[in-house]
Motif scaffolding. Structure first.
Motif, short mmCIF file in Angstrom:
data_model
loop_
_atom_site.label_atom_id
_atom_site.label_comp_id
_atom_site.label_asym_id
_atom_site.label_seq_id
_atom_site.Cartn_x
_atom_site.Cartn_y
_atom_site.Cartn_z
N ASN A 1 -39.07 -24.58 36.52
CA ASN A 1 -39.84 -24.24 35.61
C ASN A 1 -41.10 -24.46 35.34
OD1 ASN A 1 -37.75 -22.48 34.90
ND2 ASN A 1 -36.97 -23.90 33.25
N GLN A 2 -41.47 -25.81 35.65
CA GLN A 2 -42.91 -26.58 35.87
C GLN A 2 -43.50 -26.08 37.00
OE1 GLN A 2 -41.83 -30.58 35.81
NE2 GLN A 2 -41.49 -30.59 33.76
N LEU A 3 -42.97 -25.39 37.87
CA LEU A 3 -43.69 -25.23 39.22
C LEU A 3 -43.84 -23.65 39.35
CD1 LEU A 3 -42.57 -27.51 42.17
CD2 LEU A 3 -44.63 -27.56 40.43
N ALA A 4 -43.03 -22.67 38.86
CA ALA A 4 -43.22 -21.36 39.24
C ALA A 4 -44.36 -20.73 39.11
CB ALA A 4 -41.99 -20.68 38.21
N GLY A 5 -45.10 -20.97 38.05
CA GLY A 5 -46.23 -20.15 37.86
C GLY A 5 -47.41 -20.83 38.85
N LYS A 6 -47.39 -21.90 39.27
CA LYS A 6 -48.38 -22.85 40.10
C LYS A 6 -48.19 -22.29 41.61
CE LYS A 6 -48.22 -26.65 37.12
NZ LYS A 6 -48.00 -28.07 36.99
N VAL A 7 -46.99 -21.71 42.04
CA VAL A 7 -46.80 -21.23 43.41
C VAL A 7 -46.49 -19.63 43.61
CG1 VAL A 7 -46.04 -23.61 43.96
CG2 VAL A 7 -44.47 -21.90 43.39
N GLU A 8 -46.80 -19.02 42.39
CA GLU A 8 -46.52 -17.77 42.40
C GLU A 8 -47.08 -16.98 43.47
OE1 GLU A 8 -44.27 -14.45 42.03
OE2 GLU A 8 -43.77 -16.58 40.92
N ARG A 9 -48.52 -17.57 43.66
CA ARG A 9 -49.23 -16.82 44.71
C ARG A 9 -49.07 -16.74 46.27
NH1 ARG A 9 -52.67 -21.18 43.16
NH2 ARG A 9 -53.15 -22.35 44.92
N ALA A 10 -48.34 -17.84 46.53
CA ALA A 10 -47.79 -18.14 47.90
C ALA A 10 -46.81 -17.04 48.13
CB ALA A 10 -47.13 -19.57 47.99
N GLN B 1 -37.30 -31.58 45.73
CA GLN B 1 -38.08 -30.81 44.85
C GLN B 1 -39.51 -31.21 45.20
OE1 GLN B 1 -36.39 -32.41 41.25
NE2 GLN B 1 -34.73 -31.00 41.31
N PRO B 2 -40.25 -30.88 46.01
CA PRO B 2 -41.53 -31.18 46.42
C PRO B 2 -42.45 -30.75 45.33
CG PRO B 2 -41.02 -29.08 47.69
CD PRO B 2 -39.73 -29.73 47.13
N ASP B 3 -43.62 -31.20 45.26
CA ASP B 3 -44.63 -30.71 44.35
C ASP B 3 -45.36 -29.47 44.77
OD1 ASP B 3 -46.76 -31.57 45.88
OD2 ASP B 3 -46.85 -33.55 45.01
N GLU B 4 -46.16 -28.86 43.73
CA GLU B 4 -46.98 -27.55 44.22
C GLU B 4 -47.96 -27.91 45.30
OE1 GLU B 4 -49.47 -29.03 40.52
OE2 GLU B 4 -47.24 -29.11 41.23
N LYS B 5 -48.64 -29.13 45.15
CA LYS B 5 -49.64 -29.52 46.15
C LYS B 5 -48.96 -29.26 47.61
CE LYS B 5 -52.72 -31.79 43.25
NZ LYS B 5 -53.23 -33.30 42.99
N ARG B 6 -47.73 -29.98 47.81
CA ARG B 6 -47.20 -29.97 49.16
C ARG B 6 -46.76 -28.75 49.66
NH1 ARG B 6 -45.04 -33.61 52.77
NH2 ARG B 6 -43.12 -33.11 53.54
#
Length: 178
Positions: free
Chosen positions: A116-125, A86-91
Motif C-alpha cells: 500500500n505504501q509503494l504501489a503508487g510509487k512504482v506504478e510507472r514501471a 520487501q524491497p524499497d521503491e528505489k531498489r
C-alpha cells in the motif's frame, strides 16, 4: 570473526504445466547467516517458478547491487531480475532500469502494508511484476528446509505445490502488480 554461509543442496524437479516446462535442477544454495529458512525456501520457489538453464542464484544478501536470482543472456544483459522480500521503491525502480523484466515475491504477513505504501510509487514501471505469497504457506515451506533436499514443484493453473518427502505445501499466489 564473520559467520560463513551454510550450504544447502537441492535436487529440484519442476513440472510447470502452465509453461510446459519439465526439468530437474541440481541447486547449490549458500544461505547467508542472517537469512531464514523461510526466505531461502521462497528463493527455491522463485527458481522453480522461473526455471531456465540460464537462471542463477546471485550473491543475494551479500551484494547490494544484485538480486536474489537473475537470468542473463549471452551478452551479459539481464533478462530477468528476481527479488524476494520487501524491497524499497528505489531498489525496484533501479532494477527495472537494468533488467528487461523484474519480479518481486513478497511473503510477509505485513506485505499488504508494504505494498500500500509503494504501489503508487512504482506504478510507472511497466516491466515490474509483484506477487504476494501467503505467509502461512511460506512458513510451512520453511519447515521443509534441510541441508540436502529432494523437492518436487508442480505448477498448474496458477497454483503451486511444493513437496519434500511426505510433506506438501500448496501456495496460491496473489498478483499485486502485472
Amino acid at each position: 570473526m564473520a559467520l560463513k554461509a551454510t550450504i544447502f543442496k537441492v535436487d529440484l524437479q519442476v513440472a510447470d504445466m502452465d509453461r510446459n516446462y519439465y526439468a530437474d535442477h541440481a541447486l547449490t544454495i549458500a544461505r547467508h547467516p542472517s537469512e531464514t529458512d523461510e526466505r531461502m525456501m521462497v528463493r527455491v520457489l522463485a527458481f522453480a517458478l522461473h526455471a531456465h538453464e540460464a537462471l542463477a542464484f546471485s550473491k543475494g544478501l551479500s551484494a547490494d547491487d544484485e538480486p536474489d536470482l537473475w537470468q542473463k543472456d549471452l551478452t551479459g544483459a539481464i533478462e530477468l531480475w528476481i527479488e524476494v522480500g520487501q524491497p524499497d521503491e528505489k531498489r525496484m525502480l533501479k532494477a527495472c532500469g537494468r533488467a528487461a523484466q523484474v519480479v518481486v515475491y513478497s511473503y510477509s504477513a505485513t506485505s499488504h502494508i508494504w505494498w500500500n505504501q509503494l504501489a503508487g510509487k512504482v506504478e510507472r514501471a511497466r516491466n515490474l511484476r509483484v506477487v504476494n505469497l501467503p505467509a502461512e504457506a511460506t512458513m510451512a515451506l520453511a519447515k521443509l528446509a534441510q541441508r540436502t533436499m529432494q523437492v518436487q514443484c508442480t505448477i498448474q493453473d496458477g497454483q503451486i505445490w511444493m513437496s519434500c518427502g511426505e510433506h506438501t505445501v500448496q501456495l496460491d499466489p496473489a498478483l499485486l502488480k502485472e
